[in-house]
Write an enzyme that holds these catalytic residues in place. Structure first.
Site, PDB file in Angstrom:
ATOM      1  N   CYS A   1       9.635  -0.431   2.609  1.00 57.06           N
ATOM      2  CA  CYS A   1       9.808  -1.420   2.991  1.00 57.06           C
ATOM      3  C   CYS A   1      10.037  -2.992   1.958  1.00 57.06           C
ATOM      4  O   CYS A   1      10.491  -3.914   2.882  1.00 57.06           O
ATOM      5  CB  CYS A   1       8.905  -1.838   4.271  1.00 57.06           C
ATOM      6  SG  CYS A   1       7.307  -1.965   3.968  1.00 57.06           S
ATOM      7  N   GLY A   2       9.341  -2.999   1.153  1.00 59.75           N
ATOM      8  CA  GLY A   2       9.338  -3.881   0.384  1.00 59.75           C
ATOM      9  C   GLY A   2       8.213  -5.586   0.804  1.00 59.75           C
ATOM     10  O   GLY A   2       8.132  -6.051  -0.216  1.00 59.75           O
TER      11      GLY A   2
END
Length: 279
Positions: free
Chosen positions: A111-112
């Protein structure tokens, strides 16, 4: 229903020569999850226990909290080239209104988001905080759970290509074991089983997984109120951070009579010794 295994031709090469023969493989197919007809996400999974998978997934993503939130879950019509239902679309009707945004969930492995954001998200969204004194477990009992899990992996025996997750009592009884091509799906399946059996929050259960303990798997345990997660392999650093933040007992390299305890050691009881001090 869809099969969980399939046969494919293969060429086996060994010091003894070449042999052409069919091999048994785990089936991987997409499952589209819809809410009130609107697409939520598509996950690649091994067919089987799809209803449990969806319930566990929706709990993990804080879309539902109990069976009271669900009116129905049923397969939609969808056919293959031979006109057979693929059973690859499942629509859930919720009791209350729900805003569905395709693939916009708390956290994923890619998801970062930064670690602090991910930890805060799970902590603020869980409906079932882990109880400080819930689920004390004898380490000798815990050590036997992976073998019990492995003994129930029938599809892995045939294919060698599936992950497994199991929910156990603190006394070592296996209540539910599920296999899947995705480790996160296997966990969703057992959590969904627990939800449908009214065992959520699962303050008295232990979750065992056949591989590593990623942040996502710890997240799912926390969202279900499960106090102990044991993994045959290693955890990630963020998985340990979330376990510490949430009060979850996280055990890795759970093999034979050895294990590494990364958090929540005070929940473990070692035979013949006093209580384990917190790290």
């Amino acid at each position: 229903m869809s099969r969980v295994t399939a046969r494919r031709p293969t060429l086996r090469i060994s010091p003894n020569g070449e042999v052409r023969r069919p091999d048994t493989l785990a089936v991987e197919e997409p499952l589209e999850i819809r809410i009130a007809g609107q697409s939520l996400t598509v996950t690649m999974r091994t067919p089987g226990a799809d209803i449990d998978l969806v319930h566990g997934f929706l709990l993990s993503e804080n879309i539902i909290g109990s069976m009271d939130d669900v009116v129905s879950a049923r397969y939609c019509a969808g056919t293959d080239a031979d006109g057979h239902n693929t059973y690859n679309v499942l629509d859930v009707e919720l009791r209350g209104p729900a805003t569905v945004r395709p693939r916009n969930f708390l956290t994923t492995g890619a998801c970062g988001v930064c670690g602090k954001t991910a930890l805060d998200e799970v902590r603020s969204h869980t409906r079932y905080p882990i109880r400080a004194h819930a689920g004390a477990i004898d380490t000798a009992v815990l050590a036997g759970m992976p073998e019990s899990l492995r003994a129930r992996q029938s599809v892995f025996d045939a294919t060698g290509g599936l992950h497994a997750a199991g929910l156990f009592t603190v006394g070592g009884e296996a209540l539910a074991v599920r296999e899947d091509i995705g480790r996160h799906n296997a966990v969703d399946k057992v959590i969904g089983w627990a939800m449908r059996e009214n065992r959520i929050p699962a303050h008295d259960l232990v979750l065992i997984v056949s591989g590593r303990a990623s942040f996502e798997l710890v997240q799912k345990a926390v969202m279900a109120g499960i106090p102990t997660l044991g993994a045959v392999s290693a955890p990630s650093s963020l998985a340990v951070d979330l376990a510490v933040e949430s009060g979850l007992t996280l055990v890795g390299f759970l093999r034979g009579d050895t294990m590494n305890v990364y958090s929540g050691a005070d929940r473990l009881v070692i035979p013949g010794t006093a209580a384990v001090p917190s790290a």
